[in-house]
Design a protein around this motif. Structure first.
Motif, PDB file in Angstrom:
ATOM      1  N   ARG A  32      43.011  59.154  60.964  1.00 24.81           N
ATOM      2  CA  ARG A  32      42.469  59.560  59.667  1.00 24.81           C
ATOM      3  C   ARG A  32      40.945  59.492  59.668  1.00 24.81           C
ATOM      4  O   ARG A  32      40.295  60.272  58.970  1.00 24.81           O
ATOM      5  CB  ARG A  32      43.043  58.681  58.562  1.00 24.81           C
ATOM      6  N   SER A  33      40.362  58.571  60.431  1.00 19.11           N
ATOM      7  CA  SER A  33      38.892  58.520  60.466  1.00 19.11           C
ATOM      8  C   SER A  33      38.331  59.756  61.159  1.00 19.11           C
ATOM      9  O   SER A  33      37.231  60.207  60.836  1.00 19.11           O
ATOM     10  CB  SER A  33      38.395  57.222  61.119  1.00 19.11           C
ATOM     11  N   ARG A  34      39.070  60.346  62.093  1.00 18.00           N
ATOM     12  CA  ARG A  34      38.635  61.604  62.717  1.00 18.00           C
ATOM     13  C   ARG A  34      38.678  62.735  61.686  1.00 18.00           C
ATOM     14  O   ARG A  34      37.779  63.573  61.632  1.00 18.00           O
ATOM     15  CB  ARG A  34      39.527  61.941  63.912  1.00 18.00           C
ATOM     16  N   ILE A  35      39.717  62.742  60.852  1.00 15.22           N
ATOM     17  CA  ILE A  35      39.786  63.729  59.771  1.00 15.22           C
ATOM     18  C   ILE A  35      38.592  63.552  58.836  1.00 15.22           C
ATOM     19  O   ILE A  35      37.972  64.534  58.418  1.00 15.22           O
ATOM     20  CB  ILE A  35      41.117  63.603  58.998  1.00 15.22           C
ATOM     21  N   LEU A  36      38.250  62.313  58.536  1.00 13.65           N
ATOM     22  CA  LEU A  36      37.088  62.050  57.674  1.00 13.65           C
ATOM     23  C   LEU A  36      35.800  62.537  58.332  1.00 13.65           C
ATOM     24  O   LEU A  36      34.918  63.073  57.648  1.00 13.65           O
ATOM     25  CB  LEU A  36      36.995  60.563  57.334  1.00 13.65           C
ATOM     26  N   ALA A  37      35.668  62.348  59.646  1.00 16.86           N
ATOM     27  CA  ALA A  37      34.482  62.849  60.359  1.00 16.86           C
ATOM     28  C   ALA A  37      34.385  64.366  60.213  1.00 16.86           C
ATOM     29  O   ALA A  37      33.293  64.913  59.974  1.00 16.86           O
ATOM     30  CB  ALA A  37      34.547  62.439  61.828  1.00 16.86           C
TER      31      ALA A  37
ATOM     32  N   ARG B 117      46.007  64.971  53.654  1.00 16.04           N
ATOM     33  CA  ARG B 117      44.685  65.429  53.181  1.00 16.04           C
ATOM     34  C   ARG B 117      44.078  64.408  52.238  1.00 16.04           C
ATOM     35  O   ARG B 117      44.785  63.692  51.539  1.00 16.04           O
ATOM     36  CB  ARG B 117      44.820  66.774  52.466  1.00 16.04           C
ATOM     37  N   LEU B 118      42.771  64.373  52.202  1.00 17.74           N
ATOM     38  CA  LEU B 118      42.036  63.498  51.296  1.00 17.74           C
ATOM     39  C   LEU B 118      42.289  63.936  49.856  1.00 17.74           C
ATOM     40  O   LEU B 118      42.249  65.133  49.554  1.00 17.74           O
ATOM     41  CB  LEU B 118      40.546  63.593  51.627  1.00 17.74           C
ATOM     42  N   THR B 119      42.550  62.981  48.974  1.00 16.91           N
ATOM     43  CA  THR B 119      42.839  63.326  47.579  1.00 16.91           C
ATOM     44  C   THR B 119      41.597  63.834  46.852  1.00 16.91           C
ATOM     45  O   THR B 119      40.468  63.523  47.231  1.00 16.91           O
ATOM     46  CB  THR B 119      43.393  62.108  46.804  1.00 16.91           C
TER      47      THR B 119
ATOM     48  N   ASN C  77      28.471  54.206  51.206  1.00 14.68           N
ATOM     49  CA  ASN C  77      29.433  54.298  52.294  1.00 14.68           C
ATOM     50  C   ASN C  77      30.727  54.932  51.768  1.00 14.68           C
ATOM     51  O   ASN C  77      30.908  55.060  50.565  1.00 14.68           O
ATOM     52  CB  ASN C  77      29.701  52.921  52.899  1.00 14.68           C
ATOM     53  N   VAL C  78      31.594  55.309  52.691  1.00 19.63           N
ATOM     54  CA  VAL C  78      32.875  55.911  52.320  1.00 19.63           C
ATOM     55  C   VAL C  78      33.979  55.002  52.835  1.00 19.63           C
ATOM     56  O   VAL C  78      34.016  54.688  54.025  1.00 19.63           O
ATOM     57  CB  VAL C  78      33.030  57.324  52.932  1.00 19.63           C
ATOM     58  N   TYR C  79      34.857  54.595  51.936  1.00 19.11           N
ATOM     59  CA  TYR C  79      36.008  53.768  52.308  1.00 19.11           C
ATOM     60  C   TYR C  79      37.259  54.446  51.770  1.00 19.11           C
ATOM     61  O   TYR C  79      37.395  54.654  50.564  1.00 19.11           O
ATOM     62  CB  TYR C  79      35.872  52.360  51.733  1.00 19.11           C
ATOM     63  N   VAL C  80      38.136  54.820  52.674  1.00 23.83           N
ATOM     64  CA  VAL C  80      39.344  55.546  52.306  1.00 23.83           C
ATOM     65  C   VAL C  80      40.548  54.767  52.827  1.00 23.83           C
ATOM     66  O   VAL C  80      40.598  54.424  54.004  1.00 23.83           O
ATOM     67  CB  VAL C  80      39.320  56.975  52.910  1.00 23.83           C
ATOM     68  N   HIS C  81      41.507  54.482  51.951  1.00 27.33           N
ATOM     69  CA  HIS C  81      42.720  53.774  52.373  1.00 27.33           C
ATOM     70  C   HIS C  81      43.947  54.632  52.065  1.00 27.33           C
ATOM     71  O   HIS C  81      43.823  55.770  51.589  1.00 27.33           O
ATOM     72  CB  HIS C  81      42.796  52.379  51.741  1.00 27.33           C
ATOM     73  N   ASN C  82      45.124  54.093  52.344  1.00 27.65           N
ATOM     74  CA  ASN C  82      46.377  54.863  52.255  1.00 27.65           C
ATOM     75  C   ASN C  82      46.560  55.614  50.944  1.00 27.65           C
ATOM     76  O   ASN C  82      47.101  56.711  50.921  1.00 27.65           O
ATOM     77  CB  ASN C  82      47.589  53.949  52.475  1.00 27.65           C
ATOM     78  N   ARG C  83      46.131  55.033  49.844  1.00 27.35           N
ATOM     79  CA  ARG C  83      46.347  55.663  48.540  1.00 27.35           C
ATOM     80  C   ARG C  83      45.429  56.858  48.283  1.00 27.35           C
ATOM     81  O   ARG C  83      45.566  57.538  47.277  1.00 27.35           O
ATOM     82  CB  ARG C  83      46.176  54.628  47.435  1.00 27.35           C
ATOM     83  N   HIS C  84      44.488  57.092  49.194  1.00 32.59           N
ATOM     84  CA  HIS C  84      43.560  58.211  49.050  1.00 32.59           C
ATOM     85  C   HIS C  84      43.995  59.439  49.856  1.00 32.59           C
ATOM     86  O   HIS C  84      43.208  60.369  50.030  1.00 32.59           O
ATOM     87  CB  HIS C  84      42.155  57.803  49.485  1.00 32.59           C
TER      88      HIS C  84
END
Length: 189
Positions: A15-20, A155-157, A143-150
Protein backbone atom coordinates in the motif's frame (compact mmCIF):
# COMPACT_ATOMS: atom_id res chain seq x y z
CA UNK A 1 13.76 21.53 -9.76
CA UNK A 2 12.31 18.11 -9.09
CA UNK A 3 11.04 16.23 -6.07
CA UNK A 4 12.16 12.66 -5.51
CA UNK A 5 9.62 10.10 -4.30
CA UNK A 6 11.15 7.01 -2.67
CA UNK A 7 9.05 3.86 -2.34
CA UNK A 8 10.73 1.55 0.17
CA UNK A 9 8.43 -1.45 0.57
CA UNK A 10 9.50 -4.95 -0.44
CA UNK A 11 5.89 -6.24 -0.39
CA UNK A 12 4.58 -6.97 -3.92
CA UNK A 13 1.12 -5.84 -2.76
CA UNK A 14 2.39 -2.77 -0.95
CA UNK A 15 0.00 0.00 0.00
CA UNK A 16 2.90 2.40 0.58
CA UNK A 17 3.93 1.84 -3.06
CA UNK A 18 0.38 2.76 -4.10
CA UNK A 19 0.72 5.90 -1.96
CA UNK A 20 4.03 6.73 -3.68
CA UNK A 21 2.26 6.49 -7.03
CA UNK A 22 -0.55 8.70 -5.69
CA UNK A 23 2.07 11.28 -4.67
CA UNK A 24 3.45 11.17 -8.22
CA UNK A 25 -0.07 11.74 -9.61
CA UNK A 26 -0.61 14.67 -7.22
CA UNK A 27 2.61 16.33 -8.38
CA UNK A 28 1.73 15.66 -12.02
CA UNK A 29 -1.67 17.33 -11.49
CA UNK A 30 0.12 20.39 -10.05
CA UNK A 31 2.63 20.54 -12.91
CA UNK A 32 5.50 19.76 -10.53
CA UNK A 33 8.40 17.68 -11.82
CA UNK A 34 8.70 14.56 -9.65
CA UNK A 35 10.66 11.33 -10.03
CA UNK A 36 9.62 8.06 -8.43
CA UNK A 37 12.19 5.43 -7.46
CA UNK A 38 11.18 2.01 -6.13
CA UNK A 39 13.89 0.53 -3.89
CA UNK A 40 12.46 -2.96 -4.42
CA UNK A 41 13.37 -2.78 -8.11
CA UNK A 42 16.97 -1.73 -7.34
CA UNK A 43 17.85 -4.67 -5.05
CA UNK A 44 20.02 -2.41 -2.91
CA UNK A 45 22.81 -4.34 -1.15
CA UNK A 46 23.40 -3.87 2.57
CA UNK A 47 25.29 -0.76 3.59
CA UNK A 48 28.93 -1.47 4.47
CA UNK A 49 30.59 1.99 4.33
CA UNK A 50 33.19 0.52 1.96
CA UNK A 51 32.30 -1.24 -1.30
CA UNK A 52 28.83 0.29 -1.59
CA UNK A 53 30.32 3.47 -3.05
CA UNK A 54 31.23 1.54 -6.22
CA UNK A 55 27.77 -0.01 -6.69
CA UNK A 56 25.42 1.17 -9.41
CA UNK A 57 22.64 1.42 -6.83
CA UNK A 58 24.61 3.85 -4.64
CA UNK A 59 25.66 6.02 -7.56
CA UNK A 60 22.14 6.13 -8.98
CA UNK A 61 20.40 6.85 -5.65
CA UNK A 62 23.00 9.42 -4.57
CA UNK A 63 22.77 11.26 -7.88
CA UNK A 64 18.95 11.31 -7.83
CA UNK A 65 18.87 12.48 -4.22
CA UNK A 66 21.54 15.16 -4.29
CA UNK A 67 19.91 16.84 -7.31
CA UNK A 68 16.40 16.77 -5.82
CA UNK A 69 14.92 19.80 -4.08
CA UNK A 70 13.15 17.49 -1.68
CA UNK A 71 12.37 13.87 -0.94
CA UNK A 72 9.06 12.15 -0.22
CA UNK A 73 9.82 9.05 1.85
CA UNK A 74 7.12 6.37 1.51
CA UNK A 75 7.24 3.44 3.91
CA UNK A 76 5.13 0.73 5.43
CA UNK A 77 4.92 0.90 9.21
CA UNK A 78 6.49 -2.06 11.00
CA UNK A 79 7.06 -2.31 14.75
CA UNK A 80 6.01 1.32 15.29
CA UNK A 81 8.58 2.63 12.83
CA UNK A 82 9.53 3.00 9.18
CA UNK A 83 10.81 -0.07 7.35
CA UNK A 84 14.44 -1.15 7.24
CA UNK A 85 14.74 -0.56 3.48
CA UNK A 86 14.00 3.12 4.02
CA UNK A 87 16.64 3.26 6.75
CA UNK A 88 19.08 1.54 4.38
CA UNK A 89 18.37 4.21 1.73
CA UNK A 90 19.13 6.94 4.29
CA UNK A 91 22.39 5.18 5.24
CA UNK A 92 23.29 4.93 1.56
CA UNK A 93 22.71 8.47 0.43
CA UNK A 94 23.45 10.05 3.80
CA UNK A 95 26.90 8.55 4.28
CA UNK A 96 30.00 10.66 4.08
CA UNK A 97 33.68 9.77 3.86
CA UNK A 98 36.76 11.50 2.46
CA UNK A 99 35.44 11.07 -1.12
CA UNK A 100 31.66 11.28 -0.70
CA UNK A 101 29.29 13.81 0.80
CA UNK A 102 25.78 13.19 2.05
CA UNK A 103 23.04 13.80 -0.50
CA UNK A 104 20.54 14.59 2.27
CA UNK A 105 21.86 17.91 3.59
CA UNK A 106 19.19 20.64 3.58
CA UNK A 107 16.52 18.56 1.83
CA UNK A 108 12.83 19.16 2.38
CA UNK A 109 11.36 15.83 3.49
CA UNK A 110 7.80 14.56 3.62
CA UNK A 111 6.90 11.23 5.23
CA UNK A 112 4.16 9.04 3.80
CA UNK A 113 3.36 5.96 5.88
CA UNK A 114 0.97 3.05 5.34
CA UNK A 115 -0.11 1.05 8.38
CA UNK A 116 -2.63 -1.48 9.54
CA UNK A 117 -3.92 0.36 12.60
CA UNK A 118 -4.47 4.03 13.44
CA UNK A 119 -2.19 3.92 16.50
CA UNK A 120 1.30 4.33 15.00
CA UNK A 121 0.79 7.69 13.32
CA UNK A 122 4.11 8.92 14.76
CA UNK A 123 6.07 6.03 13.23
CA UNK A 124 8.23 8.42 11.22
CA UNK A 125 9.28 10.53 14.24
CA UNK A 126 12.64 8.86 14.95
CA UNK A 127 13.75 9.20 11.34
CA UNK A 128 12.44 12.76 11.14
CA UNK A 129 14.47 13.75 14.20
CA UNK A 130 17.59 12.09 12.80
CA UNK A 131 17.20 13.84 9.45
CA UNK A 132 16.69 17.23 11.13
CA UNK A 133 19.67 16.93 13.45
CA UNK A 134 22.15 15.07 11.25
CA UNK A 135 21.36 16.54 7.84
CA UNK A 136 19.53 19.80 8.69
CA UNK A 137 16.51 18.63 6.70
CA UNK A 138 13.30 20.61 6.77
CA UNK A 139 10.50 18.22 7.72
CA UNK A 140 7.12 18.93 6.16
CA UNK A 141 4.64 19.05 9.07
CA UNK A 142 1.96 17.71 6.73
CA UNK A 143 2.95 14.06 6.76
CA UNK A 144 0.61 11.41 5.36
CA UNK A 145 -0.53 8.51 7.53
CA UNK A 146 -2.88 5.99 5.99
CA UNK A 147 -4.20 2.90 7.79
CA UNK A 148 -6.63 0.07 6.95
CA UNK A 149 -9.75 2.21 7.36
CA UNK A 150 -8.53 4.61 4.67
CA UNK A 151 -8.75 2.01 1.88
CA UNK A 152 -11.75 0.84 -0.08
CA UNK A 153 -11.44 -1.81 -2.80
CA UNK A 154 -7.66 -1.29 -3.01
CA UNK A 155 -7.97 2.47 -3.43
CA UNK A 156 -7.43 5.42 -1.12
CA UNK A 157 -10.73 6.72 0.25
CA UNK A 158 -12.09 10.12 -0.70
CA UNK A 159 -11.79 11.05 3.00
CA UNK A 160 -7.98 10.60 3.02
CA UNK A 161 -7.03 11.73 -0.49
CA UNK A 162 -7.29 15.48 0.31
CA UNK A 163 -4.61 15.07 3.02
CA UNK A 164 -2.23 13.46 0.53
CA UNK A 165 -2.84 16.20 -2.03
CA UNK A 166 -2.43 18.97 0.57
CA UNK A 167 0.78 17.41 1.84
CA UNK A 168 2.24 17.33 -1.67
CA UNK A 169 1.18 20.96 -2.25
CA UNK A 170 2.94 22.00 0.96
CA UNK A 171 5.98 19.96 -0.09
CA UNK A 172 6.14 21.71 -3.46
CA UNK A 173 5.74 25.14 -1.85
CA UNK A 174 8.45 24.48 0.74
CA UNK A 175 10.84 23.28 -1.97
CA UNK A 176 10.14 26.35 -4.09
CA UNK A 177 10.53 28.78 -1.18
CA UNK A 178 13.78 27.19 -0.02
CA UNK A 179 15.29 26.94 -3.49
CA UNK A 180 16.93 30.34 -3.02
CA UNK A 181 18.37 29.68 0.44
CA UNK A 182 21.76 31.24 1.08
CA UNK A 183 23.24 28.54 3.31
CA UNK A 184 24.61 25.07 2.72
CA UNK A 185 24.89 22.66 5.60
CA UNK A 186 27.53 20.07 6.38
CA UNK A 187 28.38 17.89 9.37
CA UNK A 188 28.09 20.22 12.33
CA UNK A 189 26.46 20.37 15.74
Amino acid sequence: MYILIVSSSQDPNSRSRILAQECQHAFDDMGINAKLVDLDELKVPNFDNDTIYQTEQYQYLHSLTIEAAGVVLCSPTYNWGCCSELKKYIEYVGSTDENHVSALFDKVVTFVNAAGLPHSYMAHSALATSLMIDFKCIINPYNVYVHNRHWLDGRLTDERRPRLVKSMKVMAELCTLLEGRTYQSEWEL
